[in-house]
Design an enzyme around this catalytic site. Structure first.
Site, PDB file in Angstrom:
ATOM      1  N   ILE A  20     -46.871  13.514 -51.671  1.00  0.00           N
ATOM      2  CA  ILE A  20     -45.441  13.642 -51.958  1.00  0.00           C
ATOM      3  C   ILE A  20     -44.922  12.553 -52.890  1.00  0.00           C
ATOM      4  O   ILE A  20     -43.842  12.706 -53.462  1.00  0.00           O
ATOM      5  CB  ILE A  20     -44.607  13.663 -50.657  1.00  0.00           C
ATOM      6  CG1 ILE A  20     -44.693  12.326 -49.913  1.00  0.00           C
ATOM      7  CG2 ILE A  20     -45.024  14.821 -49.771  1.00  0.00           C
ATOM      8  CD1 ILE A  20     -43.702  12.234 -48.757  1.00  0.00           C
ATOM      9  N   TYR A  23     -45.476   7.121 -43.391  1.00  0.00           N
ATOM     10  CA  TYR A  23     -46.005   5.887 -42.805  1.00  0.00           C
ATOM     11  C   TYR A  23     -45.292   5.651 -41.478  1.00  0.00           C
ATOM     12  O   TYR A  23     -44.059   5.593 -41.423  1.00  0.00           O
ATOM     13  CB  TYR A  23     -45.754   4.727 -43.764  1.00  0.00           C
ATOM     14  CG  TYR A  23     -46.471   3.446 -43.426  1.00  0.00           C
ATOM     15  CD1 TYR A  23     -47.647   3.094 -44.092  1.00  0.00           C
ATOM     16  CD2 TYR A  23     -45.974   2.576 -42.467  1.00  0.00           C
ATOM     17  CE1 TYR A  23     -48.302   1.903 -43.794  1.00  0.00           C
ATOM     18  CE2 TYR A  23     -46.623   1.396 -42.162  1.00  0.00           C
ATOM     19  CZ  TYR A  23     -47.793   1.059 -42.817  1.00  0.00           C
ATOM     20  OH  TYR A  23     -48.439  -0.110 -42.530  1.00  0.00           O
ATOM     21  N   TYR A  83     -39.825  -0.768 -41.703  1.00  0.00           N
ATOM     22  CA  TYR A  83     -39.916   0.665 -41.432  1.00  0.00           C
ATOM     23  C   TYR A  83     -38.526   1.283 -41.375  1.00  0.00           C
ATOM     24  O   TYR A  83     -38.270   2.330 -41.990  1.00  0.00           O
ATOM     25  CB  TYR A  83     -40.663   0.895 -40.115  1.00  0.00           C
ATOM     26  CG  TYR A  83     -40.712   2.342 -39.701  1.00  0.00           C
ATOM     27  CD1 TYR A  83     -41.671   3.207 -40.215  1.00  0.00           C
ATOM     28  CD2 TYR A  83     -39.793   2.847 -38.781  1.00  0.00           C
ATOM     29  CE1 TYR A  83     -41.711   4.542 -39.837  1.00  0.00           C
ATOM     30  CE2 TYR A  83     -39.827   4.181 -38.396  1.00  0.00           C
ATOM     31  CZ  TYR A  83     -40.784   5.025 -38.925  1.00  0.00           C
ATOM     32  OH  TYR A  83     -40.810   6.339 -38.555  1.00  0.00           O
ATOM     33  N   LYS A  93     -36.743   4.227 -43.936  1.00  0.00           N
ATOM     34  CA  LYS A  93     -36.142   5.485 -43.492  1.00  0.00           C
ATOM     35  C   LYS A  93     -34.672   5.574 -43.897  1.00  0.00           C
ATOM     36  O   LYS A  93     -34.189   6.643 -44.310  1.00  0.00           O
ATOM     37  CB  LYS A  93     -36.286   5.628 -41.971  1.00  0.00           C
ATOM     38  CG  LYS A  93     -37.708   5.903 -41.511  1.00  0.00           C
ATOM     39  CD  LYS A  93     -38.192   7.270 -42.021  1.00  0.00           C
ATOM     40  CE  LYS A  93     -39.530   7.673 -41.442  1.00  0.00           C
ATOM     41  NZ  LYS A  93     -39.979   8.994 -41.937  1.00  0.00           N
TER      42      LYS A  93
END
Length: 743
Positions: free
Chosen positions: A487, A511, A575, A579
């Protein structure tokens, strides 16, 4: 709504208004669905393109203590509003009910009392033209007189037939009272349209049921006399007098429109080999009685031949007055399309079929237990009530297309409904024999090339769960590895889209190693942020639906209460930042993206989730430590996937929070599942999050709430189903090991 055969098949709507009585308790669908508190529902209904609406003005709600104390406030507002919107009301007076507390279906005064109420309704609304004084009199009589489910809880032929007789007589007298006010008033008489098939050994039973299904319409049409197939049953076994039955011949009230209600349970299979079937399908007479869809190797053709039977028997105008199935969204669409097409075909053969009615527009409650308890089980309709305001589903979009003659656009219509798929059986399938032998084989319509859903994340928990559930739901899909679609590489994404021609893409990869991301930031941002943006660009260019996932870790935990969709993000770690940035970029590029934030997965199909690991350790008597200062909202993966697929088919977009709706710590979650599983939690230790070797800062309170809708069941319900499924999988695995000599 025209009284003459219209040039085109009309679309009608229905509002589930059942008020049934169990002992001395009344169950009201209108109270549960909240329609009486929302005046703008009528605007929603009219926008669907319906020409008529089956609308309850129910005796038990308007005049429970008699006409002198009647409360007309609701119908006084709603009926004129419908008229002003160009929607004809089909007014229902009793819907699976038995009347107010002072009467019942076996009360000899019931018919006259119903007629008195009907006359009062007509006097108040003299312009109303279409009425259903009693919905499904035969079905209601069976439930209250034969099966003991509803008041007065009879379990014999005499109570059943007395209830049926009083409802039909009440219908005749009600229409007489209504027509005294409005001579043009029309009777739309509904009942379940079914048929029974059987093994040769039970042919007499099947013949009896097939004769019995006509009784309400036969009585109203004045067709019941001493030559009727069931005359002996009615008089000798049922205890009805010839005078009572012949009254209908002297006072016929044939329906102006025969209303046919059709469900997947309407067609039944009787089998003398009871041992082949689940016990719940075996009745007191010792044989199985089960939906044909669950038993027959060759499914019945559906409603089409039944419409022909009704037309041949009565030659009266017909309408399908309830078309509904309790199923996943795509099967709701497939069911409506099958009924609609069958009605169109019957019209082409010469039958006067006026309309198909989508039932129920606001969904319904607790019909899985036949409304004998208030358990809160909800079936969606054209609108989903689990949001602050009724949310239109894909069924609403399909209704607008049918009403206006536009091409049907949903790609999921390309698949077969569950009632026609191989996995539908609950027993060894029966051959098409006996009374079913003359039925034609299942008709196959030409199939267009089926567009798939592309699922990214072949080896992950989410990706594999989507593949499994798409398979179960007969949704065409293709799971792609990174080699098949990277992607983060625009050329790779474009090549996959050109090759597979999907209608939607589910980004279930990325991930996921929260703590390692602190030292692997570049890779985390490439897979979670840059790749997501590349995917959104391609989906926007090709006008594809896109579902992607975010996390509760986009929040910092300072709110101290469950976060909702509009709360500002403030991630504490790499992380979470990857997002949060992905959300912003994807929705800016492709606003139609469905972005689901979720949290704390557990499920039966992988062994690496917290709940499974905790149970295995504690069941083995090992020590297990869990954080008691991190508050999360656990999410059962099968529930998450089912809800996401429905939202995708509904063409929902923007941010949604989906979890099983309870805020608790990891330690509390382990305690809860141990208690439900009956496992001793003595080895469970409560520890602070700092006791674990984690590099990433984590929010102390990241539980998710929602301001858009609570779509997933409760956590206790989810954990119970998790334990059941896990136990079945464990038994299956043990059986396989034994079969192959494993240890």
């Amino acid at each position: 709504m025209s009284t003459n055969k219209p040039g085109t098949l009309e679309l009608w709507g229905g509002l589930e208004g059942t008020v049934n009585r169990v002992s001395d308790q009344y169950f009201s669908q209108i109270e549960q669905n909240g329609h009486d508190r929302r005046e703008d529902d009528l605007d929603r209904f009219a926008a669907l393109g319906i020409r008529a609406l089956r609308y309850p003005v129910l005796w038990e709600r308007v005049a429970p203590h008699g006409l002198a104390d009647a409360d007309w406030a609701q119908p006084d507002k709603r009926l004129p509003a419908l008229q002003a919107l160009g929607v004809a009301p089909i007014v229902g007076l009793v819907h699976h009910g038995s009347g107010p507390m002072h009467t019942s279906l076996v009360d000899p005064a019931f018919p006259e009392q119903l007629a008195e109420y009907a006359g009062a309704v007509a006097q108040r609304y003299p312009w109303v033209e279409h009425y259903t004084p009693v919905n499904e009199p035969l079905t209601t009589a069976r439930f209250c007189g034969l099966y003991g489910l509803w008041y007065p809880h009879g379990r014999d032929d005499q109570t059943f037939l007395r209830a049926l007789l009083h409802q039909c007589k009440g219908t005749v007298l009600a229409m007489r009272a209504i027509r005294a006010v409005n001579p043009q008033a029309k009777l739309v008489q509904t009942d379940d349209l079914g048929k029974t098939y059987s093994t040769p050994e039970l042919a007499d039973w099947a013949d009896f049921y097939n004769d019995r299904r006509w009784l309400a319409w036969d009585l109203l049409c004045g067709r019941v006399n001493n030559e009727h197939a069931l005359w002996s049953y009615l008089t000798v076994r049922g205890g009805l007098t010839a005078e009572e039955l012949l009254w209908f011949s002297e006072n016929p009230c044939p329906p102006d429109i025969i209303g046919l209600n059709y469900y997947v349970t309407s067609e039944r299979w009787l089998d003398h080999r009871a041992e082949r079937y689940p016990p719940r399908y075996v009745g007191v007479d010792g044989f199985a009685d089960i939906e044909t869809a669950r038993a027959l190797a060759v499914p019945t053709p559906g409603i089409g031949p039944l419409l022909d039977e009704v037309w041949e028997r009565y030659e009266l105008p017909m309408a399908v007055t309830e078309a509904h199935i309790d199923a996943n969204r795509e099967d709701q669409l497939r069911w409506l399309l099958e009924v609609w097409n069958a009605a169109q075909e019957a019209r082409r053969r010469g039958a006067d079929v006026r309309a198909v009615t989508v039932w129920s527009l606001l969904g319904s409650f607790d019909w899985n237990c036949l409304v004998t308890e208030c358990k809160g089980y909800y079936e969606t309709g054209a609108f989903d009530l689990r949001s602050p305001v009724p949310r239109p589903t894909a069924l609403a979009g399909m209704m607008r297309e049918l009403a206006t003659g536009r091409p049907l656009s949903s790609p999921v219509l390309q698949g077969a409904g569950w009632w026609r798929r191989p996995g539908r059986f609950l027993c060894p399938p029966a051959a098409s024999s006996g009374s079913l032998a003359a039925l034609p084989p299942e008709r196959q319509s030409p199939q267009r090339p089926v567009q798939p859903i592309l699922i990214i994340g072949a080896t992950g928990t989410l990706g594999s769960a989507f593949a499994r559930i798409c398979e179960e739901r007969n949704l065409s899909y293709r799971v792609l590895t990174r080699q098949e679609m990277d992607i983060a590489d625009p050329a790779s994404v474009e090549a996959a889209i050109q090759r597979y021609q999907p209608w939607a893409i589910i980004n279930a990869g990325g991930y996921v190693r929260v703590h390692q991301a602190e030292h692997d930031e570049a890779r985390c941002l490439r897979e979670n942020t840059h790749g997501a943006a590349v995917l959104a660009i391609a989906c926007a260019r090709h006008a594809l639906r896109l579902l992607s996932f975010s996390s509760d870790l986009v929040f910092d935990g300072s709110k101290g209460a469950p976060y909702v969709e509009s709360d500002s993000t403030a991630p504490l770690n790499v992380y979470g930042r990857s997002k949060a940035e992905a959300e912003q970029r994807m929705l800016a590029i492709h606003p139609d993206t469905l972005m689901v934030r979720t949290s704390a997965f557990f499920g039966p199909w992988d062994s690496h989730n917290f709940v499974t690991i905790a149970l295995q350790a504690l069941a083995a008597g090992e020590r297990f430590a869990a954080a008691d200062d991190l508050i999360v909202s656990p999410t059962y993966v099968p529930d998450l996937v089912q809800a996401c697929l429905d939202l995708l088919i509904d063409q929902e977009s923007g941010i949604w929070h989906l979890s099983n709706g309870e805020a608790l710590s990891w330690h509390q979650l382990a305690q809860r599942v141990c208690r439900l599983a009956g496992i001793d939690a003595e080895g469970l230790e409560a520890c602070p999050a700092t006791a674990f070797d984690g590099k990433a800062a984590q929010p102390r309170f990241s539980a998710l709430g929602s301001e858009r809708g609570i779509l997933l069941p409760t956590l206790n319900d989810a954990l119970a189903r998790y334990l059941q499924t896990a136990a079945k999988l464990s038994e299956s695995g043990a059986a396989q090991k034994a079969h192959y000599g494993g240890s």
